[in-house]
Scaffold this motif. Structure first.
Motif, PDB file in Angstrom:
ATOM      1  N   GLY A   1      11.163  21.679   3.018  1.00  0.00           N
ATOM      2  CA  GLY A   1      12.551  21.872   2.768  1.00  0.00           C
ATOM      3  C   GLY A   1      14.075  21.610   3.067  1.00  0.00           C
ATOM      4  N   ARG A   2      14.853  21.418   3.043  1.00  0.00           N
ATOM      5  CA  ARG A   2      15.917  21.940   3.657  1.00  0.00           C
ATOM      6  C   ARG A   2      17.603  22.089   2.220  1.00  0.00           C
ATOM      7  N   PHE A   3      17.909  23.114   2.467  1.00  0.00           N
ATOM      8  CA  PHE A   3      19.015  22.826   1.066  1.00  0.00           C
ATOM      9  C   PHE A   3      20.753  22.906   1.922  1.00  0.00           C
ATOM     10  N   ILE A   4      21.105  22.550   1.209  1.00  0.00           N
ATOM     11  CA  ILE A   4      22.899  21.329   1.604  1.00  0.00           C
ATOM     12  C   ILE A   4      23.380  22.202   0.298  1.00  0.00           C
ATOM     13  N   THR A   5      24.356  22.659   0.423  1.00  0.00           N
ATOM     14  CA  THR A   5      25.473  22.968  -0.498  1.00  0.00           C
ATOM     15  C   THR A   5      27.226  22.536   0.274  1.00  0.00           C
ATOM     16  N   LEU A   6      28.115  22.041  -1.661  1.00  0.00           N
ATOM     17  CA  LEU A   6      28.663  21.577  -1.277  1.00  0.00           C
ATOM     18  C   LEU A   6      29.593  22.544  -1.881  1.00  0.00           C
TER      19      LEU A   6
ATOM     20  N   VAL B   1      30.557  13.350   5.167  1.00  0.00           N
ATOM     21  CA  VAL B   1      29.962  13.693   4.592  1.00  0.00           C
ATOM     22  C   VAL B   1      28.234  13.161   5.428  1.00  0.00           C
ATOM     23  N   MET B   2      28.090  11.853   5.225  1.00  0.00           N
ATOM     24  CA  MET B   2      26.835  11.913   6.019  1.00  0.00           C
ATOM     25  C   MET B   2      26.377  12.049   7.410  1.00  0.00           C
TER      26      MET B   2
ATOM     27  N   VAL C   1      30.915  23.447   7.066  1.00  0.00           N
ATOM     28  CA  VAL C   1      31.449  22.028   8.008  1.00  0.00           C
ATOM     29  C   VAL C   1      32.892  21.932   7.313  1.00  0.00           C
ATOM     30  N   ALA C   2      33.630  21.756   7.461  1.00  0.00           N
ATOM     31  CA  ALA C   2      34.571  21.178   6.836  1.00  0.00           C
ATOM     32  C   ALA C   2      34.943  19.494   6.644  1.00  0.00           C
ATOM     33  N   VAL C   3      35.213  18.774   6.141  1.00  0.00           N
ATOM     34  CA  VAL C   3      34.699  17.492   6.125  1.00  0.00           C
ATOM     35  C   VAL C   3      36.222  17.555   5.458  1.00  0.00           C
TER      36      VAL C   3
ATOM     37  N   VAL D   1      28.895  22.272   3.228  1.00  0.00           N
ATOM     38  CA  VAL D   1      29.572  20.877   3.676  1.00  0.00           C
ATOM     39  C   VAL D   1      31.320  21.546   2.326  1.00  0.00           C
ATOM     40  N   LEU D   2      32.315  21.556   3.565  1.00  0.00           N
ATOM     41  CA  LEU D   2      33.335  22.128   2.245  1.00  0.00           C
ATOM     42  C   LEU D   2      34.189  21.215   2.244  1.00  0.00           C
ATOM     43  N   VAL D   3      34.411  20.036   1.227  1.00  0.00           N
ATOM     44  CA  VAL D   3      35.267  18.980   1.047  1.00  0.00           C
ATOM     45  C   VAL D   3      36.609  19.958   0.851  1.00  0.00           C
ATOM     46  N   ASP D   4      37.542  19.391   1.942  1.00  0.00           N
ATOM     47  CA  ASP D   4      38.584  20.094   2.427  1.00  0.00           C
ATOM     48  C   ASP D   4      39.419  19.711   2.311  1.00  0.00           C
ATOM     49  N   VAL D   5      40.517  19.696   0.927  1.00  0.00           N
ATOM     50  CA  VAL D   5      42.290  18.512   0.871  1.00  0.00           C
ATOM     51  C   VAL D   5      42.938  19.236   0.655  1.00  0.00           C
TER      52      VAL D   5
END
Length: 205
Positions: A4-9, A196-197, A181-183, A134-138
């Motif tokens: 299992g893997r745990f990914i947060t946004l 993101v991918m 990780v910033a995207v 994953v930090l969605v950076d805007v």
């Protein structure tokens, strides 16, 4: 059974992180991965009640520490009832917000302090850390222009509050030893999804 893997946004309100969480989960499922989708606050019956309380209470009617404690209560139930069981079963968990939201919003945005928020959440997360955030950076002004629904209590705090939150996320990136990780989210949903991918593949394979 797979691992299992745990990914947060994460991201400021209007960053597009909820859209990206859904697109990521869709892509993983299309690749044959079992995915559990969830969100914060929420994800459990208690969590959804807490969510309504947090987002619908009038501005100014709740203290910052109380707010942080309510987020932590919702998080404790999510970890116990959803995240840990899914990971133990070999599923991947994709979560729209997690601990970093409390650190950025209550710790930095509200001024409670990062160390105080970490202490409040220590028992709630019980060592359950994401494999990748994953930090969605805007830019804050771009995020503000994207928000089309009526603002909830936290969104209604305005751009200066969101700037403090964005600053909190930047601080967290420096402390996370590469786990966050910033995207760049200043693009259309499909292009951001591709970014993101790429970030997920680099980090988790």
């Amino acid at each position: 059974m797979g691992v299992g893997r745990f990914i947060t946004l994460e991201g400021v309100d209007g960053s597009g992180k909820s859209t990206q969480a859904a697109l990521l989960a869709d892509a993983l499922e299309a690749g044959g991965v079992r995915v559990v989708r969830t969100r914060e606050p929420g994800g459990t019956p208690l969590g959804e009640q807490v969510r309504a309380l947090l987002l619908e209470t009038p501005p100014g009617a709740m203290g910052a520490v109380a707010e942080a404690c309510l987020f932590a209560a919702s998080r404790a139930e999510l970890v116990r009832r959803v995240v840990r069981p899914a990971l133990a079963d070999g599923a991947w968990v994709v979560c729209d917000r997690y601990l970093e939201s409390s650190l950025a919003y209550q710790g930095a945005g509200r001024g409670v302090g990062l160390d105080v928020v970490r202490a409040i959440n220590a028992a709630s997360v019980d060592g359950c850390a994401p494999d990748l955030t994953v930090l969605v950076d805007v830019p804050v002004d771009v995020a503000a222009a994207r928000r089309c629904a009526g603002p909830d209590r936290i969104e209604a705090e305005g751009d200066e509050f969101q700037r403090r939150v964005a600053g909190g996320y930047r601080t967290l990136m420096g402390d996370a030893a590469g786990r966050i990780v910033a995207v760049d989210g200043d693009a259309g949903p499909d292009e951001v999804h591709a970014r993101v991918m790429r970030a997920v593949r680099r980090a988790l394979g």
